[in-house]
Scaffold this motif. Structure first.
Motif, PDB file in Angstrom:
ATOM      1  N   TYR A 233       0.854  -1.190   0.000  1.00  0.00           N
ATOM      2  CA  TYR A 233       0.000   0.000   0.000  1.00  0.00           C
ATOM      3  C   TYR A 233       0.890   1.240   0.000  1.00  0.00           C
ATOM      4  CZ  TYR A 233      -4.145  -2.756   1.310  1.00  0.00           C
ATOM      5  OH  TYR A 233      -5.183  -3.647   1.344  1.00  0.00           O
ATOM      6  N   LEU A 238      -3.569   4.542   0.428  1.00  0.00           N
ATOM      7  CA  LEU A 238      -4.256   4.603   1.718  1.00  0.00           C
ATOM      8  C   LEU A 238      -5.139   5.836   1.838  1.00  0.00           C
ATOM      9  CD1 LEU A 238      -1.339   3.314   3.962  1.00  0.00           C
ATOM     10  CD2 LEU A 238      -3.466   2.114   3.422  1.00  0.00           C
ATOM     11  N   ILE A 241      -8.186   4.966  -0.195  1.00  0.00           N
ATOM     12  CA  ILE A 241      -8.983   3.965   0.511  1.00  0.00           C
ATOM     13  C   ILE A 241      -9.725   4.599   1.683  1.00  0.00           C
ATOM     14  CG2 ILE A 241      -8.768   1.946   2.031  1.00  0.00           C
ATOM     15  CD1 ILE A 241      -6.553   0.974   0.088  1.00  0.00           C
ATOM     16  N   SER A 242      -9.079   5.539   2.365  1.00  0.00           N
ATOM     17  CA  SER A 242      -9.750   6.195   3.494  1.00  0.00           C
ATOM     18  C   SER A 242     -11.003   6.927   3.022  1.00  0.00           C
ATOM     19  CB  SER A 242      -8.791   7.155   4.204  1.00  0.00           C
ATOM     20  OG  SER A 242      -8.471   8.276   3.394  1.00  0.00           O
ATOM     21  N   LEU A 245     -13.703   4.279   2.365  1.00  0.00           N
ATOM     22  CA  LEU A 245     -14.227   3.779   3.634  1.00  0.00           C
ATOM     23  C   LEU A 245     -15.153   4.802   4.289  1.00  0.00           C
ATOM     24  CD1 LEU A 245     -10.990   2.133   5.108  1.00  0.00           C
ATOM     25  CD2 LEU A 245     -12.982   0.953   4.168  1.00  0.00           C
ATOM     26  N   PRO A 276      -5.811  -0.532   6.044  1.00  0.00           N
ATOM     27  CA  PRO A 276      -7.270  -0.383   5.955  1.00  0.00           C
ATOM     28  C   PRO A 276      -8.055  -0.801   7.190  1.00  0.00           C
ATOM     29  CG  PRO A 276      -6.416  -1.160   3.868  1.00  0.00           C
ATOM     30  CD  PRO A 276      -5.256  -1.151   4.810  1.00  0.00           C
ATOM     31  N   GLU A 280     -10.362   1.906   9.074  1.00  0.00           N
ATOM     32  CA  GLU A 280     -11.811   1.795   9.226  1.00  0.00           C
ATOM     33  C   GLU A 280     -12.222   1.956  10.681  1.00  0.00           C
ATOM     34  OE1 GLU A 280     -15.532  -0.978   7.726  1.00  0.00           O
ATOM     35  OE2 GLU A 280     -13.501  -1.789   7.681  1.00  0.00           O
TER      36      GLU A 280
END
Length: 349
Positions: A233, A238, A241-242, A245, A276, A280
């Motif tokens: 990653y 990231l 992805i944040s 999420l 991740p 989360e």
């Protein structure tokens, strides 16, 4: 029958752990049989075999060592390199030519288990997770025997071409044999595992996960057709992805503000972004703990986590971090006119 058996029976009953309950009852029956009380042993076995007795939910008949898991429909965004590897695994499963053993390695929270559940959904297979608490036994040599029984159950699945078996955290069974205090016992278990992997039904797909890849027995690693590194990653991955999420979580927290630009700027303050799973948890906690009548409170809570020791009322610090006057107003609750005036005064000094 020992006191331990009674305690275990009660505990498994309270936990609704039906497979463990049946296994414990069977051990009690074997103990009675060994002590000559054959009739009582047969009676116990008849009870747990009866249709009205405990029957594991959603389990393959006769499977004491694994339980059926639900596949996942919740998407987990992955870096392109990992996503490409997962696509390759799905293709290999579809070909059904014996390329069927895959090892997912990487730090905790990188999506290894969730990805296994996603693969089960994509390829339309049933997913079974091995319960290592049932496999590992303190009795000398018993773990190796249980491994044999486990694979006998795997190889006798009624629909092997529709099954994926998940060995979550396989390092519980197969750390490097030469680095263990009890080399002989670990060696017996690992050797049994290697032997059974060599003879496993090729129609069954096996996915194993580990957080301790470097400590795994090298002979075990060679048994897998592919090893997928879930530690790939980048920082940009990231951050993206944040956002994904958060978007998913905001669907459940209707009153929270959807200011993705400010959110990304807050997350960018972290020197090292978590993987991740931890991301989360961090986002969910910030939202859950926020004031219901304050749509921006979760952003302030996130700022406190990304910039420990800093305050949202420290306007010069916010400016040095690249926040605009509007964003400072959102975080601090101070009107823009006041912020502009105070920053001018600081600049004049």
């Amino acid at each position: 029958m020992k006191k331990r058996n009674v305690i275990n029976l009660i505990r498994y009953h309270e936990d609704r752990n039906e497979s463990a309950f049946r296994n414990e009852a069977a051990e009690i029956a074997r103990d009675f049989d060994a002590n000559g009380d054959t009739q009582l042993a047969e009676y116990i076995m008849a009870l747990i075999s009866d249709a009205n007795a405990f029957v594991p939910q959603a389990m393959e008949e006769g499977a004491d060592f694994f339980d059926k898991m639900e596949s996942s429909s919740v998407p987990l965004p992955l870096p392109q390199a990992i996503s490409d590897d997962v696509t390759g695994i799905c293709n290999a499963i579809a070909h059904n030519v014996g390329v069927n053993k895959f090892l997912f390695q990487g730090p905790p929270g990188t999506g290894k288990t969730v990805t296994a559940r996603q693969i089960a959904r994509i390829v339309a297979r049933d997913l079974y997770r091995v319960d290592f608490n049932m496999v590992i036994d303190s009795k000398l040599g018993q773990t190796a025997k249980n491994i044999g029984r486990l694979f006998a159950q795997i190889n006798s699945l009624r629909q092997p071409d529709r099954a994926i078996v998940l060995f979550d955290e396989i390092d519980a069974l197969a750390l490097d044999r030469v680095n263990q205090h009890d080399v002989r016992e670990m060696g017996r278990a690992t050797s049994a595992l290697l032997r059974e992997l060599d003879n496993m039904n090729e129609q069954v797909v096996l996915i194993a996960t580990t957080n301790l890849y470097k400590a795994l027995d090298k002979a075990l690693v060679r048994r897998f057709d592919a090893v997928i590194d879930f530690g790939r990653y980048s920082r940009e991955d990231l951050l993206g992805i944040s956002e994904v999420l958060l978007s998913g979580l905001l669907q459940r927290f209707k009153g929270a503000s959807r200011d993705m630009r400010l959110f990304r700027k807050i997350m960018s303050q972290m020197r090292e972004l978590p993987h991740p799973g931890e991301l989360e948890n961090m986002l969910r906690t910030s939202l859950a703990f926020s004031k219901p009548d304050d749509s921006h409170d979760y952003l302030r809570r996130l700022y406190a986590q990304t910039c420990p020791g800093s305050s949202v009322t420290d306007l010069p610090k916010l400016r040095s971090q690249g926040f605009t006057v509007r964003e400072m107003e959102t975080l601090s609750g101070v009107p823009r006119s006041t912020i502009s005036r105070e920053l001018r005064e600081v600049g004049d000094e």
